[in-house]
Design an enzyme around this catalytic site. Sequence first.
Site, PDB file in Angstrom:
ATOM      1  N   ASP A 155     -61.533 -30.219   4.886  1.00  0.00           N
ATOM      2  CA  ASP A 155     -60.764 -31.433   5.132  1.00  0.00           C
ATOM      3  C   ASP A 155     -61.642 -32.682   5.043  1.00  0.00           C
ATOM      4  O   ASP A 155     -61.292 -33.655   4.359  1.00  0.00           O
ATOM      5  CB  ASP A 155     -60.112 -31.328   6.514  1.00  0.00           C
ATOM      6  CG  ASP A 155     -59.233 -32.519   6.847  1.00  0.00           C
ATOM      7  OD1 ASP A 155     -58.012 -32.415   6.683  1.00  0.00           O
ATOM      8  OD2 ASP A 155     -59.776 -33.557   7.291  1.00  0.00           O
ATOM      9  N   ILE A 157     -55.584 -33.798   6.159  1.00  0.00           N
ATOM     10  CA  ILE A 157     -55.391 -33.287   4.807  1.00  0.00           C
ATOM     11  C   ILE A 157     -55.044 -31.803   4.850  1.00  0.00           C
ATOM     12  O   ILE A 157     -54.144 -31.330   4.153  1.00  0.00           O
ATOM     13  CB  ILE A 157     -56.629 -33.566   3.941  1.00  0.00           C
ATOM     14  CG1 ILE A 157     -56.801 -35.081   3.764  1.00  0.00           C
ATOM     15  CG2 ILE A 157     -56.517 -32.888   2.579  1.00  0.00           C
ATOM     16  CD1 ILE A 157     -58.042 -35.495   3.003  1.00  0.00           C
ATOM     17  N   ASP A 158     -55.738 -31.049   5.687  1.00  0.00           N
ATOM     18  CA  ASP A 158     -55.412 -29.637   5.866  1.00  0.00           C
ATOM     19  C   ASP A 158     -53.946 -29.450   6.258  1.00  0.00           C
ATOM     20  O   ASP A 158     -53.237 -28.626   5.672  1.00  0.00           O
ATOM     21  CB  ASP A 158     -56.290 -29.037   6.967  1.00  0.00           C
ATOM     22  CG  ASP A 158     -57.533 -28.351   6.434  1.00  0.00           C
ATOM     23  OD1 ASP A 158     -57.474 -27.792   5.325  1.00  0.00           O
ATOM     24  OD2 ASP A 158     -58.563 -28.353   7.128  1.00  0.00           O
ATOM     25  N   LEU A 159     -53.512 -30.173   7.274  1.00  0.00           N
ATOM     26  CA  LEU A 159     -52.176 -29.939   7.805  1.00  0.00           C
ATOM     27  C   LEU A 159     -51.095 -30.522   6.898  1.00  0.00           C
ATOM     28  O   LEU A 159     -49.979 -29.995   6.832  1.00  0.00           O
ATOM     29  CB  LEU A 159     -52.072 -30.479   9.227  1.00  0.00           C
ATOM     30  CG  LEU A 159     -53.059 -29.826  10.211  1.00  0.00           C
ATOM     31  CD1 LEU A 159     -52.780 -30.267  11.637  1.00  0.00           C
ATOM     32  CD2 LEU A 159     -53.019 -28.309  10.112  1.00  0.00           C
TER      33      LEU A 159
END
Length: 401
Positions: A146, A174-176
């Site tokens: 991320d 960004i990950d989620l």
Amino acid sequence: MAHVLDGIRVADFSRIFAGPDATQILGDLGADIIKIEDPRGGDECRYLGLTRAELEAMGGGPSPSFLSFNRNKRSLTLDLATEAGRGVATKLIARADVVVNNFRPGTMERWGLGYEAMRASHPGLIYCDFQAYGPVGPLADIGANDLALQAFSGLMSITGEEDGGPARAGGAIIDLHASLAIVSGILAALYHRERTGEGQRLDTSLMLSSAHLMSYFYQDYWLTGKMHRRMGTANHLSVPNQAFPTRDGHVVIIAPSDEMWRRCAEALDPARLAREEYKTASERLRLRHEVVEAIAAVTRALTNAEVHARLSAAKVNVAVVQTIGKAADHPQLQAVGGVFHFPEGEGARNYVGTPFRLHETPAEMRRPPPALGEHTHELLTECGFSQKEIDALRAAGALGA
């Protein structure tokens, strides 16, 4: 209770945040999620962010991060470095509707578990590859997380105080964000299969997620050449649109339209703020620093509660900058179904709920996050392996020690 994805089975080879969060949402919607983990410790997220002492205090884990992204799953340990382990994985995929993995490009192919190999005997398979920069291109083979994509995408260049250095967003945004892209793609592919009977491969990446988050900044650059810089909590789109100090903390005030600004000025201090030169959005942008300081001079004399009460009554966008504890325990989160209370021991543990509500077929927490390999025997039996075959797999090292 009926669930949207009842009968859908997902073979989940992903680890850490984005993939597991996506498959958790699918599990909340009723899918049977089989989490395939390396027997040598499993998903690294099981221990992420904790010292040895903290792990011991929690009875050996798992970490809060793992608990956040792994409910409604069954865990099977499988050593994919062994031929026997890959054979089990092939059988699992043959019984699955969906595969999700976040290995580097080519890894599943080297194991004989890539989409082309699997689709030959399973044309209805939906196969999701998730990588850092995507499956092709000059950066395809580079791993990242991320933070790396916050840097690469330009997000860090616009995050932080105006006179400071670049900063990361506080959460793994960004990950989620990417996890929801995975869910969206899989649901679209399932809908396509429902209509045509055909499966397909889909891919997404941290890079695509970061580009989506930065879309209006990129568009501004492509149209005008402008590259925005750090502005603290402020925003280049309108004024006011940032945090302001109060007697006991900070509040965020957002009044982008001229009508909302008029109500904001009247509610806070008309003598100071309802000035002719501040009436239009264009002029407030031009006089940004002057307008911001005028508002701050008013809010510094008020408490969070006073500012919130005045502006919310005037229908102006306002929010108190809360601590994590106050936000997590706020009754509004509970009111909209944002918390699952799951019985554990003599009490219950809280989990953040699915990020949307289906009123006829609601998401549900049915299982707590699994212990490493907790369901290995159960799942192998479901796949048709006899006890003798399971013993042989264990002896071959396919299931770990």
